[in-house]
Enzyme design. Structure first.
Site, short mmCIF file in Angstrom:
data_model
loop_
_atom_site.label_atom_id
_atom_site.label_comp_id
_atom_site.label_asym_id
_atom_site.label_seq_id
_atom_site.Cartn_x
_atom_site.Cartn_y
_atom_site.Cartn_z
N SER A 18 30.54 55.38 60.98
CA SER A 18 31.57 54.34 60.93
C SER A 18 32.58 54.48 62.07
O SER A 18 33.05 55.57 62.40
CB SER A 18 32.32 54.41 59.60
OG SER A 18 33.39 53.49 59.66
N THR A 70 32.41 48.20 52.80
CA THR A 70 31.23 47.84 53.59
C THR A 70 29.97 48.04 52.75
O THR A 70 30.04 48.34 51.55
CB THR A 70 31.20 48.59 54.94
OG1 THR A 70 30.15 48.01 55.74
CG2 THR A 70 30.96 50.09 54.79
N LYS A 74 29.97 45.34 49.27
CA LYS A 74 30.77 44.14 49.55
C LYS A 74 30.73 43.10 48.42
O LYS A 74 31.69 42.38 48.22
CB LYS A 74 30.31 43.48 50.86
CG LYS A 74 30.82 44.19 52.11
CD LYS A 74 30.42 43.42 53.35
CE LYS A 74 31.20 43.91 54.55
NZ LYS A 74 30.99 43.08 55.74
N ASN A 95 35.59 42.45 52.26
CA ASN A 95 35.59 43.59 53.19
C ASN A 95 36.95 44.27 53.25
O ASN A 95 37.10 45.31 53.88
CB ASN A 95 35.14 43.16 54.60
CG ASN A 95 36.26 42.52 55.40
OD1 ASN A 95 37.14 41.87 54.83
ND2 ASN A 95 36.23 42.69 56.70
N ASP A 110 36.46 39.38 57.85
CA ASP A 110 35.40 39.09 58.84
C ASP A 110 35.48 37.62 59.26
O ASP A 110 35.27 37.29 60.43
CB ASP A 110 34.01 39.34 58.23
CG ASP A 110 33.62 40.80 58.25
OD1 ASP A 110 34.19 41.57 59.04
OD2 ASP A 110 32.73 41.19 57.46
N ALA A 134 21.47 34.47 57.80
CA ALA A 134 22.15 33.89 56.63
C ALA A 134 22.62 34.99 55.69
O ALA A 134 22.80 34.76 54.50
CB ALA A 134 21.21 32.92 55.91
N GLY A 135 22.82 36.21 56.22
CA GLY A 135 23.31 37.33 55.42
C GLY A 135 24.83 37.34 55.37
O GLY A 135 25.48 36.31 55.58
N GLY A 136 25.41 38.52 55.13
CA GLY A 136 26.85 38.63 54.93
C GLY A 136 27.67 38.13 56.11
O GLY A 136 28.60 37.33 55.94
N TYR A 234 27.78 44.77 68.19
CA TYR A 234 28.67 45.45 69.15
C TYR A 234 28.05 46.73 69.70
O TYR A 234 28.66 47.37 70.56
CB TYR A 234 30.05 45.73 68.52
CG TYR A 234 29.98 46.30 67.13
CD1 TYR A 234 30.14 45.46 66.03
CD2 TYR A 234 29.73 47.65 66.92
CE1 TYR A 234 30.04 45.96 64.74
CE2 TYR A 234 29.64 48.15 65.63
CZ TYR A 234 29.80 47.30 64.55
OH TYR A 234 29.71 47.80 63.27
N GLY A 255 30.18 41.56 69.82
CA GLY A 255 31.01 41.56 68.62
C GLY A 255 32.17 42.54 68.60
O GLY A 255 32.82 42.69 67.55
#
Ligand code: NAP
Length: 302
Positions: A18, A70, A74, A95, A110, A134-136, A234, A255
């Protein structure tokens, strides 16, 4: 609050890589605030439920001032909270947890972080936008973008997942010009609309480290001439999608700025202070460079 020691943290599992502690601890230091941001590794529910309930109770009683959430919690955390912001409720994912009058409120920064970052990149929100995935993260992008753009396309490899997201956006009256497409961008898929698209958003993990040779954009389809590309990934900082888009003359961004924005918005809610985004970004870049140095990128993997 004077002399307050802020106890902030992230709930997730696993949390080994993380970047959040580096970003938030930099924000605390830059704001001259005492405290720290810790990792709370809690197993997926139901195994981790007791530990999660106890941690949330600590926050309810003021022993913690802020929590991020996370994967894989979530959605699972929602029934354990006292309320949700309307955006978190629409997106169906939390989040960030805020403490308001003794109540734990689930938020989704987010979505706001994405729009704040996108607006810096494109200046105005383009009319015709395509979201890949089409996810989170795609849900956060779609719910924040839908009321701001004219035409929204959502393409996912499981068309039913994209359809479900599309239906929810239509039901919430956020945008009526919505089209769902398969991610295999074929003649019957994207081509009929291709040249209309002004913004391509990658909200899939395709191209993310260590699978750096993958891209969600098919080799045999040219990019729309006047589009910009916003890749939520990212790590690496230049994905294959970004590289091919730039080679084709398109503007493209990764990102990192969204990651800083979503963290900055959470930090502001918890502390009441506007954090130094540049210090947060520097800490993020340092951590990414460190993890880049320690990640093996298989040449053939896609
Ligand atoms: P997620 O909930 O697992 O959703 C991923 C979506 O992409 C799903 O629709 C999934 O479809 C699809 N997908 C997965 N692998 C794919 C592939 N190889 N090709 C095409 N589609 C694929 O993940 P998420 O939380 O939305 O995260 C997505 C990406 O956004 C990650 O790279 C994450 O790091 C990034 N992200 C960035 C930020 C930021 O602040 N910059 C914030 C959040 C997320 P299936 O369900 O069929 O697998």
């Amino acid at each position: 609050m004077a002399n307050q020691e802020y106890k902030l943290g992230l709930i997730g599992w696993p949390l080994g890589h993380s970047l959040s502690p580096a970003i938030h601890n930099a924000a605390l230091r830059a704001a001259g605030l005492e405290g720290n941001y810790q990792l709370f590794e809690i197993s997926p529910l139901p195994d981790g439920k007791k530990e999660m309930v106890s941690l949330l109770d600590n926050m309810r009683h003021g022993k913690l001032q802020g929590l991020n959430v996370t994967i894989p919690h979530k959605q699972a955390v929602i029934p354990l909270l006292d309320g949700l912001t309307s955006l978190a409720s629409q997106i169906g994912a939390v989040n960030t947890i805020l403490l308001e009058n003794g109540q734990l409120i689930g938020d989704n920064t987010d979505a706001a972080g994405f729009i704040a970052s996108l607006t810096k990149f494109t200046k105005t929100i383009p009319n015709n936008c395509l979201i890949l995935g089409a996810g989170g993260a795609a849900r956060a992008a779609a719910f924040s973008l839908a009321p701001r753009c004219k035409q929204l396309y959502i393409a996912a490899r499981r068309k039913n997942q994209a359809q479900q997201l599309g239906n929810e956006i239509l039901k919430a009256n956020l945008n009526s010009n919505l089209q769902v497409l398969p991610l295999v961008l074929s003649p019957e898929g994207i081509r009929p609309f291709l040249e209309e698209i002004q913004l391509i958003i990658n909200a899939t993990p395709s191209g993310m480290s260590p699978n750096v040779n993958a891209s969600p954009w098919p080799d045999d389809i040219s990019f729309p001439e006047h589009a910009a590309v916003y890749d939520l990934i990212y790590n690496p900082s230049e994905t294959l999608l970004i590289k091919t888009a730039r080679n084709a003359g398109l503007r493209a961004q990764n990102g990192t700025d969204m990651l800083v924005e979503q963290a900055a918005l959470a930090f502001q809610h918890w502390t009441g202070q506007i954090p130094s985004r540049s210090e947060m970004l520097n800490a993020l870049i340092d951590s990414l460079e460190y993890s880049e140095l320690h990640t093996h990128h298989p040449k053939e993997e896609v």
